[in-house]
Design an enzyme around this catalytic site. Sequence first.
Site, PDB file in Angstrom:
ATOM      1  N   ARG A  56      -9.488  17.535 -12.533  1.00  0.00           N
ATOM      2  CA  ARG A  56      -8.648  17.544 -11.475  1.00  0.00           C
ATOM      3  C   ARG A  56      -8.836  17.196 -10.204  1.00  0.00           C
ATOM      4  O   ARG A  56      -8.498  17.635  -9.091  1.00  0.00           O
ATOM      5  CB  ARG A  56      -7.655  19.100 -11.203  1.00  0.00           C
ATOM      6  CG  ARG A  56      -7.060  19.305 -12.414  1.00  0.00           C
ATOM      7  CD  ARG A  56      -6.068  20.721 -12.433  1.00  0.00           C
ATOM      8  NE  ARG A  56      -5.776  21.081 -13.347  1.00  0.00           N
ATOM      9  CZ  ARG A  56      -6.537  22.244 -14.117  1.00  0.00           C
ATOM     10  NH1 ARG A  56      -7.363  22.874 -13.609  1.00  0.00           N
ATOM     11  NH2 ARG A  56      -6.123  22.545 -15.391  1.00  0.00           N
ATOM     12  N   HIS A  97      -1.884 -12.317  -6.585  1.00  0.00           N
ATOM     13  CA  HIS A  97      -1.300 -11.517  -5.852  1.00  0.00           C
ATOM     14  C   HIS A  97      -0.755 -11.776  -4.448  1.00  0.00           C
ATOM     15  O   HIS A  97       0.345 -11.721  -4.000  1.00  0.00           O
ATOM     16  CB  HIS A  97      -1.838  -9.917  -5.936  1.00  0.00           C
ATOM     17  CG  HIS A  97      -1.131  -8.887  -4.905  1.00  0.00           C
ATOM     18  ND1 HIS A  97       0.005  -8.284  -5.242  1.00  0.00           N
ATOM     19  CD2 HIS A  97      -1.539  -8.521  -3.679  1.00  0.00           C
ATOM     20  CE1 HIS A  97       0.436  -7.373  -4.384  1.00  0.00           C
ATOM     21  NE2 HIS A  97      -0.475  -7.365  -3.521  1.00  0.00           N
ATOM     22  N   GLU A 146      -2.967 -10.447   3.166  1.00  0.00           N
ATOM     23  CA  GLU A 146      -2.721  -9.263   3.413  1.00  0.00           C
ATOM     24  C   GLU A 146      -3.220  -9.074   5.021  1.00  0.00           C
ATOM     25  O   GLU A 146      -2.893  -8.369   5.715  1.00  0.00           O
ATOM     26  CB  GLU A 146      -3.610  -8.370   2.345  1.00  0.00           C
ATOM     27  CG  GLU A 146      -2.979  -8.216   1.157  1.00  0.00           C
ATOM     28  CD  GLU A 146      -1.627  -7.574   0.869  1.00  0.00           C
ATOM     29  OE1 GLU A 146      -1.134  -6.876   1.547  1.00  0.00           O
ATOM     30  OE2 GLU A 146      -1.234  -7.596  -0.313  1.00  0.00           O
ATOM     31  N   ARG A 179       5.125   4.191   5.969  1.00  0.00           N
ATOM     32  CA  ARG A 179       4.072   3.381   5.056  1.00  0.00           C
ATOM     33  C   ARG A 179       4.551   2.340   4.475  1.00  0.00           C
ATOM     34  O   ARG A 179       4.071   1.440   4.152  1.00  0.00           O
ATOM     35  CB  ARG A 179       3.410   4.611   4.215  1.00  0.00           C
ATOM     36  CG  ARG A 179       2.299   3.748   3.464  1.00  0.00           C
ATOM     37  CD  ARG A 179       1.543   4.847   2.838  1.00  0.00           C
ATOM     38  NE  ARG A 179       0.258   4.489   1.985  1.00  0.00           N
ATOM     39  CZ  ARG A 179      -0.722   4.941   1.500  1.00  0.00           C
ATOM     40  NH1 ARG A 179      -0.733   6.311   1.802  1.00  0.00           N
ATOM     41  NH2 ARG A 179      -1.577   4.416   0.796  1.00  0.00           N
ATOM     42  N   HIS A 203       6.104  -7.655  -0.090  1.00  0.00           N
ATOM     43  CA  HIS A 203       5.872  -7.096  -1.616  1.00  0.00           C
ATOM     44  C   HIS A 203       6.965  -6.991  -2.332  1.00  0.00           C
ATOM     45  O   HIS A 203       6.576  -6.904  -3.609  1.00  0.00           O
ATOM     46  CB  HIS A 203       5.031  -5.901  -1.477  1.00  0.00           C
ATOM     47  CG  HIS A 203       3.632  -6.108  -1.057  1.00  0.00           C
ATOM     48  ND1 HIS A 203       3.399  -6.659   0.400  1.00  0.00           N
ATOM     49  CD2 HIS A 203       2.307  -5.945  -1.548  1.00  0.00           C
ATOM     50  CE1 HIS A 203       1.984  -6.917   0.157  1.00  0.00           C
ATOM     51  NE2 HIS A 203       1.491  -6.492  -0.827  1.00  0.00           N
ATOM     52  N   ASN A 241       4.676  -2.491   2.784  1.00  0.00           N
ATOM     53  CA  ASN A 241       5.326  -3.525   1.865  1.00  0.00           C
ATOM     54  C   ASN A 241       5.946  -4.729   2.167  1.00  0.00           C
ATOM     55  O   ASN A 241       6.375  -5.465   1.410  1.00  0.00           O
ATOM     56  CB  ASN A 241       6.359  -2.787   0.942  1.00  0.00           C
ATOM     57  CG  ASN A 241       5.582  -1.595   0.246  1.00  0.00           C
ATOM     58  OD1 ASN A 241       4.602  -1.849  -0.407  1.00  0.00           O
ATOM     59  ND2 ASN A 241       6.206  -0.428   0.042  1.00  0.00           N
ATOM     60  N   GLU A 286       3.668   8.068   1.733  1.00  0.00           N
ATOM     61  CA  GLU A 286       4.785   6.960   1.687  1.00  0.00           C
ATOM     62  C   GLU A 286       6.083   7.601   1.752  1.00  0.00           C
ATOM     63  O   GLU A 286       6.843   7.094   1.005  1.00  0.00           O
ATOM     64  CB  GLU A 286       4.429   6.067   0.411  1.00  0.00           C
ATOM     65  CG  GLU A 286       5.227   4.757   0.671  1.00  0.00           C
ATOM     66  CD  GLU A 286       5.093   3.595  -0.609  1.00  0.00           C
ATOM     67  OE1 GLU A 286       4.233   4.209  -1.434  1.00  0.00           O
ATOM     68  OE2 GLU A 286       4.989   2.521  -0.235  1.00  0.00           O
ATOM     69  N   HIS A 334       6.218  -9.045  -5.581  1.00  0.00           N
ATOM     70  CA  HIS A 334       6.143  -8.330  -6.718  1.00  0.00           C
ATOM     71  C   HIS A 334       6.935  -8.965  -7.912  1.00  0.00           C
ATOM     72  O   HIS A 334       6.686  -9.055  -9.109  1.00  0.00           O
ATOM     73  CB  HIS A 334       6.458  -6.551  -6.848  1.00  0.00           C
ATOM     74  CG  HIS A 334       5.216  -6.041  -6.367  1.00  0.00           C
ATOM     75  ND1 HIS A 334       5.550  -4.606  -5.662  1.00  0.00           N
ATOM     76  CD2 HIS A 334       3.870  -6.364  -6.095  1.00  0.00           C
ATOM     77  CE1 HIS A 334       4.198  -4.407  -5.031  1.00  0.00           C
ATOM     78  NE2 HIS A 334       3.249  -5.210  -5.506  1.00  0.00           N
ATOM     79  N   LYS A 350      -4.065   5.165  -2.602  1.00  0.00           N
ATOM     80  CA  LYS A 350      -3.333   4.905  -3.585  1.00  0.00           C
ATOM     81  C   LYS A 350      -4.036   4.302  -4.579  1.00  0.00           C
ATOM     82  O   LYS A 350      -4.761   3.404  -4.804  1.00  0.00           O
ATOM     83  CB  LYS A 350      -2.147   3.749  -3.124  1.00  0.00           C
ATOM     84  CG  LYS A 350      -1.036   4.131  -2.493  1.00  0.00           C
ATOM     85  CD  LYS A 350       0.140   3.028  -2.782  1.00  0.00           C
ATOM     86  CE  LYS A 350       1.220   3.245  -1.624  1.00  0.00           C
ATOM     87  NZ  LYS A 350       2.137   2.076  -1.810  1.00  0.00           N
ATOM     88  N   LYS A 389      -4.055  -0.557   8.789  1.00  0.00           N
ATOM     89  CA  LYS A 389      -3.754   0.363   7.673  1.00  0.00           C
ATOM     90  C   LYS A 389      -3.884   1.816   7.720  1.00  0.00           C
ATOM     91  O   LYS A 389      -2.919   2.526   7.524  1.00  0.00           O
ATOM     92  CB  LYS A 389      -4.256  -0.161   6.357  1.00  0.00           C
ATOM     93  CG  LYS A 389      -3.649   0.482   5.201  1.00  0.00           C
ATOM     94  CD  LYS A 389      -3.828  -0.298   3.623  1.00  0.00           C
ATOM     95  CE  LYS A 389      -3.067   0.673   2.633  1.00  0.00           C
ATOM     96  NZ  LYS A 389      -3.152   0.092   1.309  1.00  0.00           N
TER      97      LYS A 389
END
Lengths: 382, 382
Positions: free
Chosen positions: A135, A280, A199, A254, A261, A258, A250, A265, A157, A240
């Site tokens: 955990r 990407h 980025e 945040r 993105h 994106n 997020e 995506h 993330k 960032k």
Amino acid sequence: MAETAVAENGSGGDANVVRVDLGTRGYDIRIGRGLLASAGAEIAAVLPGARLAVVADETVARLHLKAFSQSLTAAGLDHRAITVPAGESTKCFREFERLCDEILAARLERGDAVVALGGGVVGDLTGFAASAVRRGMAFIQVPTTLLAQVDSSVGGKTGINSRHGKNLIGAFHQPVLVLADTAVLDTLAPRDFRSGYAEVAKYGLLGDAEFFAWLEDNWQAVFAGGPERDEAVARSCQAKAEVVAADELESGRRALLNLGHTFGHALEAAVSYETERLVHGEGVAIGMMLAHEFSERLGLTGEDTVLRVRRHLTDVGLPVRVRDIPGQLPPAETFLDIIAQDKKVSRGALTFILTRGIGEAFVEKGVDPALVADFLKEKLEA
Amino acid sequence: MAETAVAENGSGGDANVVRVDLGTRGYDIRIGRGLLASAGAEIAAVLPGARLAVVADETVARLHLKAFSQSLTAAGLDHRAITVPAGESTKCFREFERLCDEILAARLERGDAVVALGGGVVGDLTGFAASAVRRGMAFIQVPTTLLAQVDSSVGGKTGINSRHGKNLIGAFHQPVLVLADTAVLDTLAPRDFRSGYAEVAKYGLLGDAEFFAWLEDNWQAVFAGGPERDEAVARSCQAKAEVVAADELESGRRALLNLGHTFGHALEAAVSYETERLVHGEGVAIGMMLAHEFSERLGLTGEDTVLRVRRHLTDVGLPVRVRDIPGQLPPAETFLDIIAQDKKVSRGALTFILTRGIGEAFVEKGVDPALVADFLKEKLEA
């Protein structure tokens, strides 16, 4: 929230340090040329006596594992290497299970740590495994691509892909330390460096016009590997880190990260993630162009903004038009379906990052899908 | 930290409410007879308009899914049922993957929720999937066993088993609501009720001598299903909620909840988790006895404490001696190996929960393995 400081590191070189301010979960990002050689000392300073499981893909293991391992040994850190296959398909349930089992087989205890030595794929998979084993094990990121150094290794993330889409299974799990050796980027293929650079440019475009102007003047030195590269990585991480510190999970701001993105995506999904056609950062570059063009269409910003973004991305060799992607693309309706299943959807309304100019991006919820459909149709037919 | 209040619920019955005080992650545990019938209204009050994925095993689905589903429909909550196989082997990577995929296939968005309707297995698996899908979906626990109502549904521990051991892969993921219908426990087999009761007794033994004395006087009414059952569940949840609120991520005091569990887990592992021989609560009962006997051996408490614990556990029909487990057991060395691989180990030293008397348990780090070995050898040969 975050601040950049110049500090001496163990190996005698200068390292830029960016602090990610998350209270008890806060951590440093250390950035510098040749940092891999002093990684052991850096890690021992944060987790004295820890045992480590070091995860790398086959490519990175061949290039960098020996030097990294020597640095750990020199610092007296007991460690075991775990190798995973290279490539996006490694971010799957099967490798997640195998990695969790290998970490457990290494008999790491609480207080020990899992290290991701690699790009975004290894960082995302390893971070998720680190979050899940017992955990939550301590986690260290040693990003070896520009994309990972300025984006995926910062902010916690982690995750794997599902048959329903990318990154749909994962956890927020902050590292305890990030070590970005900018000399390692010399071994990247130019296309991969450019992809990461998309980025870097994004941070200027979303909130820092001065940084974007600096990049327009200094991008060649960033590519060549001078101190400007360290500065670009540090400023990106700082940007960032500020957003992450303000919105760790997020729920709001945040989402600005994106920028480019949602379209990007969708483009990646439309080519079935075939990296021969689109990687990407290339999707992000085209996506950022589309976000600026869509903002212009909505009357939010002027043509001069669009032209400036297009010129810079073109200068560095990134694609800027949907038709720059080789091969056939699906119709606009398919793109809308993909965008609707994207996880940045809230109660059926489309959320986009739009802009009022260079450095002035904002989150717009409830964008009319019909407007997006018309815009995309035109771009796909262009 | 936590407080018990009596509040009216939507269906007109009285519900005990225990608040788990974790700031923005705080939540209510609502406890009462017949709560399943008003579950829809309770959930709609917390997550208005949410769509739900309801996870149950085949046994619970047959017994309770229809009533639960009707209650959701009556409250206008759109939902989809997902069934998993019954039994501990469901807490595996394969079912985790399948469940994540099914939740994604249900197209839940942020703001929607995943519901675990069942015992500990379904709660642990479902909670881990809820934590991982889209990096965290809202999660609701509707525990249907006594063990789940007083233990596994409270506190946010979720997870699956690995080939290296139980619950070694998972997440801390707090629910947004727990609904414990004590009438549902009428459908449990007596052995399963007793197994859950071991955890109820544990709360008295670890920190509340008055509660243990109350249980000595009232256990028959708890078993029979009167208002004493609701009170026992509520006081157990309150005890756990207080410990969890003080130590969400189990860095210190929360370890107290492991009273009886280090020995108990080792016993479960020693019989290869064959539930015909030993179920979890029986392992905990024997483990609690061993913890008290070991504490007596170390001179921490007197024989009167040991006799009182043994009498009560025997009264309710729980096993109290290693030799109460049918069949052959491995030697003491094997138990020590199992305990050493247990995740409650820190840097090679053994951590045990010991006691100075009824309600006076404490965490002892650095217990000498040789003392444990001698003690276990004697008990195994007894």
